[in-house]
Design an enzyme around this catalytic site. Structure first.
Site: not given
Ligand code: ADP
Length: 162
Positions: A18, A41, A92, A130
């Site tokens: 992130h 979700k 990703r 996460s």
């Molecule tokens: P997660 O999918 O880890 O639960 P979130 O819902 O908090 O994460 O995701 C927030 C944003 O960060 C989304 O656009 C998700 O695709 C992006 N994101 C999460 N992890 C990564 C990563 N390792 N590399 C690039 N983008 C990421």
């Protein structure tokens, strides 16, 4: 004029994947608002929204044009209310794409002047989420390479309490 981008997510907790997207976005826009949102979700998070916000603030304190906020409403409404020009999402793997594509089309319908921009992850973070962090930590694995150092101990402590 300010060019404002929004980086939305559940951030439960923020990972270095992130953080990489947030830092790269901060180079492209005059202001980035990282907004903790409620994902229906993903109920029953490990951390409260207040804790997630505190973690993000601690990890981004060295990036001056980053602000952190919370919203329990619609992302499109939030983006309009802040005068944002873009929503930046990290991609990703290909499987991220289908859902993100649907969300981007919906947000475009609801907020026609706000563009969704997909930023491809740096290869070393492709596997990182996460949930992966929580799983590794719950089995006693080392999460040092996956989360910002400022919050590592908070995550370990919370998982131990459970
Ligand atoms: P997660 O999918 O880890 O639960 P979130 O819902 O908090 O994460 O995701 C927030 C944003 O960060 C989304 O656009 C998700 O695709 C992006 N994101 C999460 N992890 C990564 C990563 N390792 N590399 C690039 N983008 C990421």
């Amino acid at each position: 004029m300010d060019s404002i981008a929004i980086c939305p997510g559940s951030f439960d907790p923020i990972t270095i994947g992130h953080l990489n997207i947030i830092a790269r976005t901060a180079k492209m826009f005059s202001k980035v608002i990282v907004v903790v949102m409620i994902n229906r979700k993903k109920p029953g998070g490990l951390f409260t929204p207040e804790e997630r916000i505190d973690f993000i603030k601690r990890c981004t304190s060295d990036i001056p044009n980053v602000e952190v906020d919370f919203s329990d409403g619609l992302l499109a409404d939030y983006a309009i209310s802040k005068g944002a020009v873009a929503i930046v999402k990290g991609l990703r793997v290909l499987s991220d794409y289908e859902d993100e594509f649907k969300q981007a089309l919906t947000n475009k319908k609801l907020a026609k002047d706000v563009e969704t921009i997909f930023m491809v992850t740096d290869t070393e973070y492709m596997f990182l989420s996460s949930s992966v962090v929580k799983e590794i930590c719950s089995f006693g694995g080392d999460i040092s390479d996956f989360v910002p150092k400022e919050i590592k101990q908070d995550i370990i402590n919370r998982i131990r309490e459970r």
